[in-house]
Design a protein around this motif. Structure first.
Motif, PDB file in Angstrom:
ATOM      1  N   PRO A 248      -9.721   7.302 -12.377  1.00 17.44           N
ATOM      2  CA  PRO A 248      -8.409   7.575 -11.789  1.00 17.44           C
ATOM      3  C   PRO A 248      -8.504   7.622 -10.258  1.00 17.44           C
ATOM      4  N   ILE A 249      -7.521   7.078  -9.606  1.00 21.40           N
ATOM      5  CA  ILE A 249      -7.516   6.997  -8.140  1.00 21.40           C
ATOM      6  C   ILE A 249      -7.105   8.344  -7.560  1.00 21.40           C
ATOM      7  N   GLY A 250      -7.926   8.883  -6.673  1.00 23.61           N
ATOM      8  CA  GLY A 250      -7.627  10.136  -6.003  1.00 23.61           C
ATOM      9  C   GLY A 250      -7.307   9.943  -4.535  1.00 23.61           C
ATOM     10  N   LEU A 251      -7.612   8.783  -4.006  1.00 21.68           N
ATOM     11  CA  LEU A 251      -7.388   8.518  -2.585  1.00 21.68           C
ATOM     12  C   LEU A 251      -6.039   7.853  -2.362  1.00 21.68           C
ATOM     13  N   ARG A 252      -5.632   7.780  -1.118  1.00 19.61           N
ATOM     14  CA  ARG A 252      -4.420   7.060  -0.746  1.00 19.61           C
ATOM     15  C   ARG A 252      -4.802   6.039   0.323  1.00 19.61           C
ATOM     16  N   ALA A 253      -4.113   4.907   0.306  1.00 14.89           N
ATOM     17  CA  ALA A 253      -4.363   3.861   1.296  1.00 14.89           C
ATOM     18  C   ALA A 253      -3.934   4.363   2.668  1.00 14.89           C
ATOM     19  N   THR A 254      -4.644   3.931   3.679  1.00 12.94           N
ATOM     20  CA  THR A 254      -4.296   4.259   5.048  1.00 12.94           C
ATOM     21  C   THR A 254      -4.152   2.971   5.837  1.00 12.94           C
ATOM     22  N   GLY A 255      -3.509   3.080   6.973  1.00 14.08           N
ATOM     23  CA  GLY A 255      -3.377   1.953   7.878  1.00 14.08           C
ATOM     24  C   GLY A 255      -4.331   2.117   9.043  1.00 14.08           C
TER      25      GLY A 255
ATOM     26  N   ARG B  71       0.833  -1.204   0.000  1.00 15.12           N
ATOM     27  CA  ARG B  71       0.000   0.000   0.000  1.00 15.12           C
ATOM     28  C   ARG B  71       0.865   1.250   0.000  1.00 15.12           C
ATOM     29  N   ALA B  72       2.012   1.188   0.702  1.00 11.51           N
ATOM     30  CA  ALA B  72       2.935   2.330   0.744  1.00 11.51           C
ATOM     31  C   ALA B  72       3.552   2.563  -0.631  1.00 11.51           C
ATOM     32  N   VAL B  73       3.954   1.484  -1.301  1.00  8.97           N
ATOM     33  CA  VAL B  73       4.528   1.614  -2.639  1.00  8.97           C
ATOM     34  C   VAL B  73       3.458   2.113  -3.617  1.00  8.97           C
ATOM     35  N   ALA B  74       2.238   1.607  -3.481  1.00 13.51           N
ATOM     36  CA  ALA B  74       1.138   2.070  -4.340  1.00 13.51           C
ATOM     37  C   ALA B  74       0.863   3.552  -4.102  1.00 13.51           C
ATOM     38  N   ASN B  75       0.857   3.981  -2.842  1.00 15.82           N
ATOM     39  CA  ASN B  75       0.664   5.407  -2.543  1.00 15.82           C
ATOM     40  C   ASN B  75       1.755   6.251  -3.192  1.00 15.82           C
ATOM     41  N   LEU B  76       3.014   5.791  -3.085  1.00 26.97           N
ATOM     42  CA  LEU B  76       4.128   6.519  -3.685  1.00 26.97           C
ATOM     43  C   LEU B  76       3.972   6.552  -5.208  1.00 26.97           C
ATOM     44  N   MET B  77       3.557   5.441  -5.795  1.00 29.67           N
ATOM     45  CA  MET B  77       3.355   5.406  -7.248  1.00 29.67           C
ATOM     46  C   MET B  77       2.259   6.393  -7.651  1.00 29.67           C
TER      47      MET B  77
ATOM     48  N   ASP C 293      -4.377   1.669  13.346  1.00 30.94           N
ATOM     49  CA  ASP C 293      -3.663   1.372  14.578  1.00 30.94           C
ATOM     50  C   ASP C 293      -4.302   0.140  15.212  1.00 30.94           C
ATOM     51  N   PRO C 294      -3.538  -0.929  15.461  1.00 31.26           N
ATOM     52  CA  PRO C 294      -4.140  -2.151  15.989  1.00 31.26           C
ATOM     53  C   PRO C 294      -4.672  -2.015  17.414  1.00 31.26           C
ATOM     54  N   LEU C 295      -4.169  -1.047  18.155  1.00 31.56           N
ATOM     55  CA  LEU C 295      -4.628  -0.877  19.531  1.00 31.56           C
ATOM     56  C   LEU C 295      -5.854   0.018  19.639  1.00 31.56           C
ATOM     57  N   THR C 296      -5.868   1.110  18.867  1.00 30.32           N
ATOM     58  CA  THR C 296      -6.964   2.074  18.989  1.00 30.32           C
ATOM     59  C   THR C 296      -7.995   1.944  17.879  1.00 30.32           C
ATOM     60  N   GLY C 297      -7.611   1.313  16.775  1.00 27.82           N
ATOM     61  CA  GLY C 297      -8.528   1.214  15.632  1.00 27.82           C
ATOM     62  C   GLY C 297      -8.559   2.476  14.786  1.00 27.82           C
ATOM     63  N   GLU C 298      -7.788   3.500  15.158  1.00 24.61           N
ATOM     64  CA  GLU C 298      -7.779   4.754  14.414  1.00 24.61           C
ATOM     65  C   GLU C 298      -7.034   4.600  13.093  1.00 24.61           C
ATOM     66  N   ARG C 299      -7.526   5.310  12.075  1.00 26.52           N
ATOM     67  CA  ARG C 299      -6.861   5.321  10.768  1.00 26.52           C
ATOM     68  C   ARG C 299      -5.587   6.141  10.884  1.00 26.52           C
ATOM     69  N   ARG C 300      -4.560   5.707  10.174  1.00 25.19           N
ATOM     70  CA  ARG C 300      -3.296   6.450  10.197  1.00 25.19           C
ATOM     71  C   ARG C 300      -2.679   6.437   8.804  1.00 25.19           C
ATOM     72  N   GLN C 301      -1.869   7.424   8.548  1.00 29.17           N
ATOM     73  CA  GLN C 301      -1.173   7.538   7.264  1.00 29.17           C
ATOM     74  C   GLN C 301      -0.120   6.438   7.168  1.00 29.17           C
ATOM     75  N   ILE C 302       0.059   5.910   5.971  1.00 27.96           N
ATOM     76  CA  ILE C 302       1.100   4.909   5.729  1.00 27.96           C
ATOM     77  C   ILE C 302       2.323   5.656   5.195  1.00 27.96           C
ATOM     78  N   VAL C 303       3.456   5.424   5.824  1.00 28.58           N
ATOM     79  CA  VAL C 303       4.692   6.096   5.424  1.00 28.58           C
ATOM     80  C   VAL C 303       5.201   5.468   4.126  1.00 28.58           C
ATOM     81  N   THR C 304       5.450   6.302   3.123  1.00 33.34           N
ATOM     82  CA  THR C 304       5.930   5.817   1.830  1.00 33.34           C
ATOM     83  C   THR C 304       7.451   5.661   1.864  1.00 33.34           C
ATOM     84  N   PRO C 305       7.984   4.761   1.049  1.00 38.52           N
ATOM     85  CA  PRO C 305       9.441   4.588   0.995  1.00 38.52           C
ATOM     86  C   PRO C 305      10.122   5.884   0.555  1.00 38.52           C
ATOM     87  N   ASP C 306      11.285   6.157   1.146  1.00 43.53           N
ATOM     88  CA  ASP C 306      12.030   7.360   0.757  1.00 43.53           C
ATOM     89  C   ASP C 306      13.326   6.999   0.033  1.00 43.53           C
TER      90      ASP C 306
END
Length: 182
Positions: free
Chosen positions: A77-84, A8-14, A86-99
Motif C-alpha cells: 500500500p502506498i504511504g507516500l504522496r507525490a511531490t513537485g 500526481r495531484a489527482v493520485a495524491n487526492l485519490m 521548483d524549477p528554479l531552486t530544485g527544492e521539493r514542494r507539495q503538489i496542490v490537490t484539486p478542490d
C-alpha cells in the motif's frame, strides 16, 4: 477547454480519499483507479480529468508521470504522496490537490466501486474486449505504434466496453508490477 489536472495531484487526492475509506492502494491498483476515474470523467464531462496521456502497458493503462512519481512505493500500500520540484531552486514542494467537489466525489465513487478489487481483477477489467487498452494493443500489432499511447479520443469512444467479469478470481493472476509492452 480545461486541459486536466496534474495526474500526481489527482493520485495524491485519490490516496487521501483511500486513507479516509481505509482502502489500501498499491501502485498497480492506483494506476488502474486513476485510469478508470479519468475515463469516467472524460465520458461524463467531455474534458480530461488528468493532463498528459495513458499508455498501454503489460498490465493495462498506465500514466507515465504518475508511474514515475509512485514507483518507489513498491508493491505494498502506498504511504507516500507525490511531490513537485521548483524549477528554479530544485527544492521539493507539495503538489496542490484539486478542490473540486465533483472530482472528490468521483474519486470516492471509483474507490468504493473498484478500490477493494485485487490487482488482477482490475487488470482483467482494463483488458476487456474492445476496451481502449485492447484497441491500442491490437492496432499496434498491424501498424507502427510509438509508445502505445491511448488517446483520450479512444478512451471516450471505447470506455463503455469495460465490464466487470463474474467470479471471485481474476483471470490473469495477480500482477505485482507493471512494465511497458515491448
Amino acid at each position: 477547454m480545461r486541459r486536466g489536472y496534474d495526474p500526481r495531484a489527482v493520485a495524491n487526492l485519490m490516496l487521501d480519499e483511500a486513507d479516509r475509506l481505509d482502502i489500501g492502494v498499491s501502485h498497480i491498483i492506483l494506476q488502474k483507479l486513476l485510469y478508470f476515474a479519468h475515463g469516467i470523467f472524460l465520458v461524463r464531462t467531455k474534458t480530461p480529468l488528468v493532463s498528459g496521456y495513458f499508455e498501454a502497458w503489460q498490465y493495462g493503462p498506465v500514466h507515465p508521470a504518475a508511474y514515475k512519481a509512485f514507483k518507489q512505493a513498491g508493491r505494498g500500500p502506498i504511504g507516500l504522496r507525490a511531490t513537485g520540484q521548483d524549477p528554479l531552486t530544485g527544492e521539493r514542494r507539495q503538489i496542490v490537490t484539486p478542490d473540486d467537489s465533483h472530482v472528490v466525489d468521483l474519486l470516492r465513487q471509483v474507490l468504493l466501486t473498484y478500490g477493494k478489487m485485487p490487482a488482477g481483477r482490475l487488470v482483467d477489467l482494463s483488458h476487456a474486449k474492445d476496451s481502449p487498452w485492447e484497441h491500442v494493443v491490437a492496432k499496434a500489432r498491424t501498424e507502427v505504434a510509438f509508445g502505445l499511447r491511448i488517446p483520450d479520443t479512444v478512451i471516450a469512444e471505447r470506455f463503455r466496453f469495460h465490464k466487470v467479469s463474474v467470479g471471485l478470481e481474476p483471470v490473469s493472476g495477480e500482477p505485482v508490477d507493471d512494465t511497458p509492452l515491448a
